[in-house]
Design an enzyme around this catalytic site. Structure first.
Site, PDB file in Angstrom:
ATOM      1  CB  CYS A 120      40.363  14.276 -26.819  1.00  0.00           C
ATOM      2  SG  CYS A 120      42.040  13.858 -26.346  1.00  0.00           S
ATOM      3  CG  ASN A 167      43.639   9.593 -27.403  1.00  0.00           C
ATOM      4  OD1 ASN A 167      43.275  10.411 -28.233  1.00  0.00           O
ATOM      5  ND2 ASN A 167      43.467   9.762 -26.100  1.00  0.00           N
ATOM      6  CG  HIS A 188      38.188  10.869 -27.644  1.00  0.00           C
ATOM      7  ND1 HIS A 188      39.091  10.992 -28.678  1.00  0.00           N
ATOM      8  CD2 HIS A 188      38.923  10.902 -26.500  1.00  0.00           C
ATOM      9  CE1 HIS A 188      40.302  11.092 -28.178  1.00  0.00           C
ATOM     10  NE2 HIS A 188      40.229  11.041 -26.859  1.00  0.00           N
TER      11      HIS A 188
HETATM   12  O1  UT7 Z   1      41.915  11.590 -24.598  1.00  0.00           O
HETATM   13  C1  UT7 Z   1      41.999  11.588 -23.202  1.00  0.00           C
HETATM   14  C2  UT7 Z   1      43.260  10.867 -22.858  1.00  0.00           C
HETATM   15  N1  UT7 Z   1      43.294  10.178 -21.630  1.00  0.00           N
HETATM   16  C3  UT7 Z   1      42.733   8.992 -21.423  1.00  0.00           C
HETATM   17  O2  UT7 Z   1      41.961   8.473 -22.159  1.00  0.00           O
HETATM   18  C4  UT7 Z   1      43.159   8.303 -20.161  1.00  0.00           C
HETATM   19  C5  UT7 Z   1      42.105   7.453 -19.559  1.00  0.00           C
HETATM   20  N2  UT7 Z   1      42.756   6.455 -18.744  1.00  0.00           N
HETATM   21  C6  UT7 Z   1      43.121   5.262 -19.260  1.00  0.00           C
HETATM   22  O3  UT7 Z   1      42.899   4.987 -20.412  1.00  0.00           O
HETATM   23  C7  UT7 Z   1      43.763   4.276 -18.312  1.00  0.00           C
HETATM   24  O4  UT7 Z   1      43.752   4.805 -17.007  1.00  0.00           O
HETATM   25  C8  UT7 Z   1      45.208   3.919 -18.725  1.00  0.00           C
HETATM   26  C9  UT7 Z   1      45.200   3.070 -19.974  1.00  0.00           C
HETATM   27  C10 UT7 Z   1      46.024   5.183 -18.965  1.00  0.00           C
HETATM   28  C11 UT7 Z   1      45.873   3.115 -17.625  1.00  0.00           C
HETATM   29  O5  UT7 Z   1      45.102   1.947 -17.354  1.00  0.00           O
HETATM   30  P1  UT7 Z   1      44.750   1.575 -15.841  1.00  0.00           P
HETATM   31  O6  UT7 Z   1      44.022   0.308 -15.872  1.00  0.00           O
HETATM   32  O7  UT7 Z   1      44.049   2.770 -15.230  1.00  0.00           O
HETATM   33  O8  UT7 Z   1      46.167   1.328 -15.219  1.00  0.00           O
HETATM   34  P2  UT7 Z   1      46.876   2.084 -13.991  1.00  0.00           P
HETATM   35  O9  UT7 Z   1      47.257   3.459 -14.355  1.00  0.00           O
HETATM   36  O10 UT7 Z   1      46.015   1.875 -12.779  1.00  0.00           O
HETATM   37  O11 UT7 Z   1      48.201   1.217 -13.843  1.00  0.00           O
HETATM   38  C12 UT7 Z   1      48.156  -0.167 -13.448  1.00  0.00           C
HETATM   39  C13 UT7 Z   1      49.575  -0.707 -13.425  1.00  0.00           C
HETATM   40  C14 UT7 Z   1      50.545   0.189 -12.668  1.00  0.00           C
HETATM   41  O12 UT7 Z   1      51.446  -0.654 -11.980  1.00  0.00           O
HETATM   42  P3  UT7 Z   1      51.270  -0.932 -10.409  1.00  0.00           P
HETATM   43  O13 UT7 Z   1      51.330   0.412  -9.754  1.00  0.00           O
HETATM   44  O14 UT7 Z   1      49.931  -1.589 -10.265  1.00  0.00           O
HETATM   45  O15 UT7 Z   1      52.421  -1.831 -10.108  1.00  0.00           O
HETATM   46  C15 UT7 Z   1      51.288   0.903 -13.760  1.00  0.00           C
HETATM   47  O16 UT7 Z   1      52.601   1.294 -13.382  1.00  0.00           O
HETATM   48  O17 UT7 Z   1      50.072  -0.798 -14.768  1.00  0.00           O
HETATM   49  C16 UT7 Z   1      51.347  -0.149 -14.840  1.00  0.00           C
HETATM   50  N3  UT7 Z   1      51.494   0.406 -16.192  1.00  0.00           N
HETATM   51  C17 UT7 Z   1      51.974  -0.314 -17.207  1.00  0.00           C
HETATM   52  N4  UT7 Z   1      52.429  -1.577 -17.300  1.00  0.00           N
HETATM   53  C18 UT7 Z   1      52.836  -2.009 -18.506  1.00  0.00           C
HETATM   54  C19 UT7 Z   1      51.162   1.640 -16.626  1.00  0.00           C
HETATM   55  N5  UT7 Z   1      51.432   1.741 -17.944  1.00  0.00           N
HETATM   56  C20 UT7 Z   1      51.918   0.545 -18.329  1.00  0.00           C
HETATM   57  C21 UT7 Z   1      52.373   0.039 -19.560  1.00  0.00           C
HETATM   58  N6  UT7 Z   1      52.803  -1.233 -19.611  1.00  0.00           N
HETATM   59  N7  UT7 Z   1      52.358   0.774 -20.692  1.00  0.00           N
END
Ligand code: UT7
Length: 329
Positions: free
Chosen positions: A116, A286, A256
């Site tokens: 990215c 993204n 980004h």
């Molecule tokens: O260009 C570089 C690319 N990478 C990035 O930019 C990644 C940077 N990270 C992020 O943007 C965030 O970490 C995410 C958007 C990927 C995830 O957000 P988060 O607030 O960090 O969520 P999390 O991974 O802590 O997940 C929270 C909960 C989990 O459930 P439990 O374990 O709390 O029960 C996940 O399983 O949300 C769940 N979850 C979803 N629920 C509904 C994860 N993805 C989804 C989804 N829909 N799509």
């Protein structure tokens, strides 16, 4: 005699017509518009058609940028395509773009992978090559067909990414849009956090192991989130300091476009109001290396960037890589 001043002479973008909304995704995996929008700021993303490739989207963006710059393919002597989704592992996507556009054989054409951060890496590379005086006009392109490497059954990643391309033409400065500086970084201790498995030499040859790793994105999102905020703040602060600029001199930041919460955190840490940050991830998601040039073109054409503005570009991505650049319009 110093290096010649180099400027962005034109910008262009291309986004495929097909829109995939959060509601559409909620019919495919266990997710919702509410979750995706609250956690990321994304509402929809574009998905390339079956007949569209990274190189065809790159060429479409490049045509717009060349028209904007008032130059033709015959004037181009360097093409750099930043991408993690090349048409093929070999030959380079840049050579396909050269062929689509009819750029002369005297041009150097190659791909660059900094995920990215790829567009900023490519911009700095082209700036240095043009600064040497040996090249005159460069196409610097960020283009991705991420839909081809997304695991559409993995809700933790498939909701984040989209397809598209953005391009700039670099050439001798005529007083505007001059590149003032760029800084590049890499933190190879974190190679495991964001990967495309399969398709590389460090995995078994698929002909010997058809059950081997798929060519899919895997990501440790939460870890990346924290590091991304720190890295982007560092890249922004370093370049501002290097140029003796206070943050409030930046009229427009093109970050980004990965997650609105990351952008908001940087806005707070730099003490720069959120409205200085150009955001279009709600409509594109993204798009990796395409995200900054896609946003830059939109910011320029919408009047968000004005003559005399100093613009900060700042990115992070797999590698992990990160970087920043300053442009005075
Ligand atoms: O260009 C570089 C690319 N990478 C990035 O930019 C990644 C940077 N990270 C992020 O943007 C965030 O970490 C995410 C958007 C990927 C995830 O957000 P988060 O607030 O960090 O969520 P999390 O991974 O802590 O997940 C929270 C909960 C989990 O459930 P439990 O374990 O709390 O029960 C996940 O399983 O949300 C769940 N979850 C979803 N629920 C509904 C994860 N993805 C989804 C989804 N829909 N799509």
């Amino acid at each position: 005699m110093g290096s010649p001043a180099i400027a962005i002479l034109g910008t262009g973008a291309y986004a495929p017509a097909k829109i995939l909304t959060n509601e559409d995704l909620a019919k495919q995996v266990d997710t919702s518009d509410e979750w995706i929008f609250t956690r990321t700021g994304i509402r929809e993303r574009r998905i390339a058609g079956a007949d569209e490739t990274t190189s065809s989207m790159a060429a479409a963006a490049a045509r717009v940028a060349m028209a904007d710059a008032g130059i033709t393919a015959a004037d181009i002597d360097l093409i750099i395509v930043a991408t993690v989704t090349p048409d093929l592992p070999m030959p380079s996507t840049a050579c396909f773009v050269q062929n689509h556009l009819g750029v002369p054989v005297s041009a150097a054409c190659f791909d660059l992978n900094a995920a990215c951060s790829g567009f900023i890496y490519a911009l700095d590379t082209a700036w240095a090559m043009l600064g040497s005086g040996r090249y005159r006009h460069a196409l610097v392109i960020g283009a991705e067909k991420l839909s081809s490497v997304v695991d559409w059954t993995d809700r933790t990643t498939c909701v984040l990414f989209g397809d598209g391309a953005g391009a700039v033409v670099l050439g001798p400065a005529k007083g505007t849009a001059q590149i003032l500086g760029a800084r590049l970084y890499a933190e190879g201790t974190h190679t495991n956090l964001l990967c495309i498995g399969g398709g590389g030499s460090n995995v078994p040859n698929p002909s010997a192991n058809p059950e081997g790793p798929q060519r899919h994105i895997t990501m440790k999102g939460r870890e990346i989130f924290k590091i991304a905020v720190r890295e982007m703040e560092e890249a922004a602060r370093d370049i501002l300091k290097q140029h003796g600029l206070e943050a409030d001199r930046i009229a427009c930041v093109i970050p980004h476009q990965a997650n609105l919460r990351i952008i908001d955190a940087i806005s707070q840490y730099l003490n720069l109001p959120a409205d200085r940050f150009f955001v279009n991830l709600d409509r594109y998601g993204n798009t990796s290396a395409a995200s900054i040039p896609l946003a830059l073109d939109e910011a320029r054409r919408s009047g968000r960037i004005k003559a005399g503005d100093t613009t900060l570009l700042v990115a992070f991505g797999a590698g992990l890589t990160y970087g920043s650049a300053l442009v005075r319009w």
